[in-house]
Design an enzyme around this catalytic site. Structure first.
Site, PDB file in Angstrom:
ATOM      1  N   HIS A 180       7.008   8.362   6.639  1.00 45.49           N
ATOM      2  CA  HIS A 180       7.606   9.426   5.750  1.00 45.49           C
ATOM      3  C   HIS A 180       7.885  10.776   6.284  1.00 45.49           C
ATOM      4  O   HIS A 180       6.843  11.070   7.218  1.00 45.49           O
ATOM      5  CB  HIS A 180       6.617   9.622   4.471  1.00 45.49           C
ATOM      6  CG  HIS A 180       6.500   8.637   3.459  1.00 45.49           C
ATOM      7  ND1 HIS A 180       7.413   8.262   2.586  1.00 45.49           N
ATOM      8  CD2 HIS A 180       5.799   7.561   3.276  1.00 45.49           C
ATOM      9  CE1 HIS A 180       7.114   7.340   1.739  1.00 45.49           C
ATOM     10  NE2 HIS A 180       5.820   6.710   2.263  1.00 45.49           N
ATOM     11  N   ARG A 216      -2.332  -0.363  -3.239  1.00 43.19           N
ATOM     12  CA  ARG A 216      -2.685   0.736  -2.559  1.00 43.19           C
ATOM     13  C   ARG A 216      -4.100   1.351  -2.674  1.00 43.19           C
ATOM     14  O   ARG A 216      -4.578   1.183  -3.911  1.00 43.19           O
ATOM     15  CB  ARG A 216      -1.777   1.899  -3.002  1.00 43.19           C
ATOM     16  CG  ARG A 216      -0.218   1.577  -3.141  1.00 43.19           C
ATOM     17  CD  ARG A 216       0.482   2.529  -3.987  1.00 43.19           C
ATOM     18  NE  ARG A 216       1.782   2.457  -4.000  1.00 43.19           N
ATOM     19  CZ  ARG A 216       2.323   1.803  -5.066  1.00 43.19           C
ATOM     20  NH1 ARG A 216       1.748   0.706  -5.809  1.00 43.19           N
ATOM     21  NH2 ARG A 216       3.575   1.724  -5.409  1.00 43.19           N
ATOM     22  N   ILE A 265      -7.036   6.436   1.513  1.00 44.29           N
ATOM     23  CA  ILE A 265      -5.803   6.566   2.179  1.00 44.29           C
ATOM     24  C   ILE A 265      -4.491   5.825   1.745  1.00 44.29           C
ATOM     25  O   ILE A 265      -4.148   4.669   1.937  1.00 44.29           O
ATOM     26  CB  ILE A 265      -6.029   5.903   3.702  1.00 44.29           C
ATOM     27  CG1 ILE A 265      -7.167   6.728   4.290  1.00 44.29           C
ATOM     28  CG2 ILE A 265      -4.780   6.229   4.769  1.00 44.29           C
ATOM     29  CD1 ILE A 265      -7.260   8.229   4.311  1.00 44.29           C
ATOM     30  N   SER A 282      -0.430   6.080   0.340  1.00 41.78           N
ATOM     31  CA  SER A 282       0.939   6.832   0.797  1.00 41.78           C
ATOM     32  C   SER A 282       0.559   8.333   1.008  1.00 41.78           C
ATOM     33  O   SER A 282      -0.072   8.834  -0.036  1.00 41.78           O
ATOM     34  CB  SER A 282       2.048   6.705  -0.077  1.00 41.78           C
ATOM     35  OG  SER A 282       3.216   7.179   0.662  1.00 41.78           O
ATOM     36  N   CYS A 309       9.146 -25.271  10.277  1.00 45.94           N
ATOM     37  CA  CYS A 309       8.293 -25.064  11.557  1.00 45.94           C
ATOM     38  C   CYS A 309       6.842 -25.082  11.202  1.00 45.94           C
ATOM     39  O   CYS A 309       6.229 -25.284  12.130  1.00 45.94           O
ATOM     40  CB  CYS A 309       8.809 -23.755  12.205  1.00 45.94           C
ATOM     41  SG  CYS A 309       8.429 -22.222  11.209  1.00 45.94           S
TER      42      CYS A 309
END
Lengths: 414, 479
Positions: free
Chosen positions: B49, B311, B334, B336, B441
Site C-alpha cells: 500500500h 487478518r 498486524i 493491513s 504434476c
C-alpha cells in the site's frame, strides 16, 4: 526443417503419425512430454477400448501398444520426456528436454494432439475448507493404477463423467467405499455402459441433480455436504445431507489443452474449447492440424484414432501440396443450440465427410436434420434418444452440399 | 539458549528474523505449522500500500509509508518479484469524490508521494477496462504488488543463510520466565530457551502475550475471501483497483498479481474461530458482484481457485508493538497494511530489541541477498540452456501449466527454508498453481518429496499434520 511435427504421443498423435507415414510422409517427429508413448491410455487399465476400431475389447495400455508397435515398426522418430513450450504461427516449435535443453524446430506442417485436462476443484468454487483428499478423478487414477497407492478409503465422487464412473469402480475394487456419485445435471455425462458396469453393478448410488455444497475438514477431508439442486442448478435449502468421507473425487468436465494452439494463433471455438477446423482437421492456420481430445472431447478412443487418421492424411496432402489442385469452397456449418457444435464447423472441399457433434440436453425421439441455405433438407436420421454424454457422428455425401453456401444442423424433437 | 526467539514465521516474524540475522545474535524462529507463511501471510491481497489509508500519526501510517519505501530494495535483495503498478481508489459519485479528497489530504500528511485525483477521461485512458460508471479515482503511483509468501520464504531463507534456525511444528503452549530469559514449551513437549522473545504470532498473538501475563490487548480474526483467475486474463487491468472506503470497509479490490494472475477480494467478516479459513457461498457472491462493479468485464469463468485468509485484527485499532515485560516484545495486531510495513516493522523491532539491553553488533559476513527462486523461470533461452547444460533436471518440465522444471522443484526441496510438503513446493515454485491445479504434476511431486525427504510415499502430506495425500497402498505391489 522437419516435414511433420506431431505434438503429443497419445492415441491421437500416434494414429496421426501412422496415417501420415502411410500417406507417404517420411520426415515425421513425435514430441511427447511423458517418458512413454500412450498418453492417458497408460493409466486406463480398464477394458472397453477398441471395440469399434479393432472389434475386440482391449485395455487402455493394450490399445496404446497396438499403435506404439506401428510407430516402432515404421521407425517414426519420437522424442520422449520432451515438453513443447511454444509454437508460432510460422510453425517454429520451441521445446525442452534434459538432453538437448531448449531447442527449436521449424516444421512444414504440425499436428496438434495434446489431449485434454480435467477441470479442477478451483474452478468450481465449492465453499468450505481446502484440506487434503480432494483430487480430480484422473489424478486418483494415476495414484492407484500407476503408482499403487490408495488416495482414500471413504469416497464421494462429484460429477458423473466417464473417468469418475470408472474410478468409482476402481476405488471399490481396491477396497475403498464409494458412498455416492453426485451429478449436478438431471442426467449423467458419462456413457450408459459405464453407469451400468461401474455404478449399478456395484450398488453405488448415482444422485442426479445433486452437488457438493460444503467441504469439511482441516487437514484431511472429513466430510462433504451434498444438496439437491433445482432446474437452474441452484442448491435447494433443506435438502442438505452430510456424508462423512476422506476423499472427494471430481469428474466435472474435460478441457482441451490448447495453450500451445493459442500461442500459434489458431482460432478457437468457444463451445468445444478446441480449434475451429475444416473436414481435414486443418485449423485456421495453414498447415496446422488438430485431432483427438485437444480438438473436442471424445467418449471413445476409437473415434480419436479415426479423427487422427484424417488429420494425418490431410497433413500429408498439405505437405505434398495436393490440396492446391482442388476447387476451393467454404461452407460454414451452423447449429440450432440443441446441437451444441459440429466438428468440422466449416467444409472446404467437396468430398464425402463425417460430422461429429454433441447435443445440449437429453432428448427423446429426435430427428437429426441437415438443411442447406435454400432450406432444403439434405440429410435426416431418426434416433430414439440423444444425450450430451454420447457423441454423434453422421456421414455427409458430397452431393448433399453440392451447391450449398452453408449448412445448418438441427435436432427436431418429436 | 538463543539470544532471540521469534514466535511465528509469517511475513512479520520472517522479516524480523532477517533483520536481526544481520547482527551477532543467535536466533530461533518457531512456527506451529509445517512451513512458513501459513497464517495471515498466506492469503491476503498481496499489495504494498502507498500509505494513504492509515490515520496520520498512527504507527500504521508511519510504518506503512516507511515500509513501502523500503520494499523495492528489500525485494531486490531477496530476489522477490515486486512491481510498482500504482493503485487507483475509484469513485462512482460525488460522495465518493469527497472521500477521495479526504484520502488525498491524509496521504499527503502521511508523506505519500505523487498522489493525485484523476478525472474520468484521463482515468479511463489509463485503465480502459474500468466500468463505464467509474467517475474519478485517487491515483497513487507508489502503490505496488508483491507475493507475500514469496517474500516471507525469501526472508526466512535469507535469515537461515545468515545463521538463524527455523523450528517447524513448534506450537508454543507455555512460556516461563527464567533467570536469564524465557523457556518456550511446545504442544508436544519440546523446549527452547531465549533471552528475548518476540511475539509475532498473528491471530494468536494475544494468547502468546497472555502466557507472560500481558492481557492488555486481544486479537480477533477477520475473514477475507478471494477468487483468483487464470493468467489469460491477468492483463485485464494493470493497476490495483480499490473502491472508495466506506463504513462497510475497503470493499472488494481487483488487482493483477506479480505472477500474472488476476486477484479479486477480499470480503471482510469478523469471526471468532482462529482456524476457520473456509470459503462461503455468500463470500463468492459478494466478491463477484463488487468486482464486476469495478471492472464489469471480469470473466469469472476463468477462475482457477478461491481461498480465504484471516487478518489479525488488534483491539487497539493500531499495530501493537511494545515490550510489556523486559525481554518480551509484542508485534501484534498486524493487519493491513502489515505486509507493506513489514520491512519497517523489522527495523522498528530491532530498536526495541536494543532497548531490552541486547547489543546489536553487525555481523561481518552478513549477506542480505538471496538468489531469486524464479531465476530460471525468468531467464532467457541462452541462460536457461547454460543452466540445463550444468544440471539437466532443469530441462525436464514437471508442471506443464506453469512450465516448472524438475530442477526448480529440487531447488525448492533443498534451499532454506526447505519445502517439505506439496503446498510448500507450490508456494516456492508455482508448480500445481496453474490451471490444472496440480492434477497432472502432483503425483510426480509427491514422489520427488518422498525421495528427497527419504520417507514413504504415503507419508507425504499436502500441508503437514494429518494432511496425507495417500492413505495407503492398493491391494497389490506395483512395480
Amino acid at each position: 526443417m522437419t516435414e511433420l511435427v506431431i505434438i503429443g504421443g497419445g492415441p491421437a498423435g500416434m494414429s496421426a503419425a501412422v496415417a501420415a507415414y502411410e500417406s507417404g510422409v517420411r520426415d515425421i517427429l513425435i514430441l511427447e512430454r511423458d517418458k512413454k508413448l500412450g498418453g492417458i491410455l497408460q493409466q486406463c487399465i480398464h477394458n472397453g477400448f477398441g471395440l469399434h476400431k479393432f472389434g475386440e475389447e482391449l485395455t487402455g495400455p493394450e490399445y496404446a501398444w497396438k499403435y506404439e508397435q506401428k510407430v516402432r515398426e515404421l521407425e517414426i522418430p519420437v522424442k520422449l520426456n520432451t515438453m513443447v513450450l511454444d509454437i508460432t504461427e510460422d510453425k517454429v516449435i520451441t521445446a525442452t528436454n534434459e538432453e538437448e535443453g531448449i531447442f527449436q524446430i521449424q516444421a512444414k506442417a504440425i499436428i496438434l494432439a495434446m489431449g485434454c485436462r480435467e477441470r479442477s476443484k478451483g474452478a468450481l468454487n465449492i465453499p468450505g475448507s481446502r484440506p487434503a483428499g480432494i483430487y480430480s478423478a484422473g489424478t486418483a487414477q494415476k495414484y492407484v493404477n500407476m503408482m499403487g497407492y490408495l488416495p482414500g478409503k471413504e469416497v464421494v465422487i462429484l460429477g458423473s463423467g466417464d473417468i469418475g464412473l470408472i474410478m468409482a469402480r476402481r476405488m471399490t475394487l481396491e477396497g475403498a467405499k464409494v458412498h455416492a456419485v453426485c451429478e449436478l445435471m438431471p442426467y449423467s455425462g458419462g456413457l450408459i455402459r459405464n453407469i451400468e458396469q461401474c455404478l449399478n453393478d456395484f450398488h453405488i448410488p448415482l444422485k442426479l441433480s445433486h452437488t457438493v455444497t460444503q467441504i469439511h475438514g482441516k487437514e484431511r477431508l472429513e466430510g462433504v455436504t451434498i444438496s439437491q439442486v433445482d432446474e437452474k442448478r441452484r442448491p435447494i435449502p433443506g435438502t442438505e445431507e452430510y456424508i462423512p468421507c476422506d476423499t472427494l473425487l471430481l469428474s466435472v468436465g474435460l478441457i482441451p489443452e490448447n495453450e500451445l494452439s493459442k500461442s500459434a494463433g489458431v482460432q478457437m471455438d468457444r463451445i468445444t474449447g478446441g480449434a475451429v477446423v475444416d473436414q481435414n482437421r486443418q485449423t485456421s492456420v495453414d498447415g496446422i492440424f488438430a485431432c483427438g481430445n485437444v480438438l473436442h472431447v471424445h467418449d471413445l478412443v476409437d473415434y480419436v484414432s479415426e479423427e487422427a487418421e484424417i488429420a494425418g492424411k490431410s497433413a500429408a496432402e498439405y505437405i505434398f501440396k495436393k490440396n492446391t489442385e482442388k476447387e476451393a469452397v467454404r461452407i460454414p456449418i451452423t447449429t440450432d443450440g440443441k446441437i451444441r457444435y459440429t466438428v468440422p464447423e466449416v467444409i472446404t472441399e467437396k468430398k464425402d465427410i463425417s460430422v461429429f457433434f454433441r447435443v445440449a440436453d437429453v432428448y427423446r425421439n429426435v430427428e437429426i436434420c441437415v438443411y442447406n441455405d435454400k432450406n432444403e433438407k439434405v440429410f435426416s436420421r431418426k434416433k430414439l434418444k440423444a444425450a450430451p454424454g454420447e457423441m454423434e457422428n453422421i456421414p455427409l455425401k458430397a452431393a448433399a452440399f453440392e451447391n450449398a453456401q452453408s449448412l445448418r444442423f438441427e435436432l427436431e424433437v418429436k | 539458549m538463543f539470544d532471540i526467539a521469534i514466535i511465528g514465521a509469517g511475513v512479520v516474524g520472517g522479516m524480523i528474523a532477517r533483520k536481526l540475522s544481520g547482527y551477532d545474535l543467535s536466533i530461533c524462529l518457531v512456527e506451529r505449522k509445517n512451513d512458513v507463511a501459513m497464517g495471515a501471510t498466506r492469503a491476503n491481497s498481496a499489495i504494498v500500500h502507498a500509505g494513504f489509508d492509515a490515520h496520520s500519526g498512527s504507527l500504521k501510517a508511519k510504518l506503512n509509508v516507511r515500509g513501502s519505501e523500503m520494499m523495492e530494495e528489500t525485494a531486490a535483495q531477496l530476489g522477490v518479484k515486486y512491481r510498482r503498478n500504482g493503485s487507483l481508489v475509484i469513485g462512482f459519485n460525488e460522495e465518493d469524490r469527497k472521500e477521495l479528497e479526504n484520502l488525498l489530504d491524509r496521504g499527503n500528511q502521511n508523506g505519500v508521494k505523487d498522489l493525485r485525483i484523476l478525472e474520468k477521461e484521463e482515468l479511463h485512458a489509463l485503465e480502459p477496462n474500468l466500468s463505464e460508471n467509474v467517475e474519478c479515482a485517487l491515483y497513487a503511483p507508489t502503490g505496488a504488488i508483491i507475493c507475500p509468501y514469496e517474500l516471507t520464504i525469501a526472508a526466512v531463507g535469507n535469515a537461515m543463510d545468515n545463521g538463524a534456525v527455523l523450528e517447524r511444528n513448534f506450537e508454543v503452549t507455555d512460556i516461563k520466565k527464567e533467570e536469564e530469559g524465557y523457556l518456550l514449551t511446545s504442544a508436544d513437549g519440546k523446549e527452547i530457551c531465549a533471552r528475548t522473545v518476540i511475539n509475532a504470532a498473528g491471530v494468536y498473538a494475544d494468547k502468546i502475550a497472555a502466557m507472560v501475563g500481558d492481557q492488555s490487548f486481544s486479537v480477533h480474526p477477520r475473514r477475507g475471501e478471494y477468487i483468483l483467475l487464470d493468467k489469460e486474463v491477468g492483463n485485464l487491468i494493470s493497476h490495483t483497483v480499490f473502491r472508495t472506503p466506506s463504513k462497510m470497509g475497503k470493499g472488494i479490490l481487483v488487482t493483477p498479481t506479480v505472477d500474472g494472475n488476476l486477484l479479486t477480494g477480499p470480503t471482510s467478516v469478523d469471526i471468532s474461530d482462529k482456524e476457520d479459513t473456509s470459503t462461503t457461498q455468500e463470500g463468492f457472491a459478494k466478491v463477484i458482484k463488487e468486482a464486476q462493479e469495478n471492472v464489469s468485464t471480469i470473466p469469472f469463468g476463468k477462475t482457477i481457485t478461491s481461498f480465504c485468509g484471516l487478518r489479525a485484527v488488534g483491539s487497539t485499532g493500531d499495530f501493537i508493538i511494545n515490550a510489556p515485560k523486559k525481554g518480551f516484545i509484542n508485534v501484534a495486531g498486524i493487519e493491513s497494511p502489515g505486509l507493506s510495513a513489514s520491512p519497517a516493522i523489522a527495523e522498528y523491532v530491532a530498536e526495541l530489541v536494543k532497548e531490552q539491553g541486547i547489543s546489536l553488533v553487525e555481523k561481518e559476513n552478513y549477506n542480505p541477498c538471496r538468489e531469486a527462486m524464479h531465476h530460471f523461470r525468468e531467464a532467457d533461452m541462452d541462460e536457461k540452456n547454460r543452466i540445463i547444460s550444468k544440471d539437466k533436471s532443469y530441462g525436464k518440465i514437471v508442471c506443464r501449466c506453469e512450465g516448472i522444471t524438475e530442477g526448480e522443484i529440487l531447488a525448492a526441496l533443498r534451499t532454506n527454508p526447505k519445502a517439505v510438503d506439496l503446498d510448500g513446493v507450490k508456494r516456492r515454485t508455482r508448480a500445481q498453481m496453474g490451471r490444472c491445479q496440480g492434477g497432472f504434476c502432483s503425483p510426480h511431486i509427491v514422489e520427488m518429496i518422498a525421495k528427497e525427504l527419504n520417507i514413504p510415499i504415503e507419508k507425504v502430506t499436502k500441508s503437514g499434520g494429518n494432511s496425507y495425500v495417500n492413505l495407503g497402498r492398493t491391494k497389490g505391489e506395483v512395480k
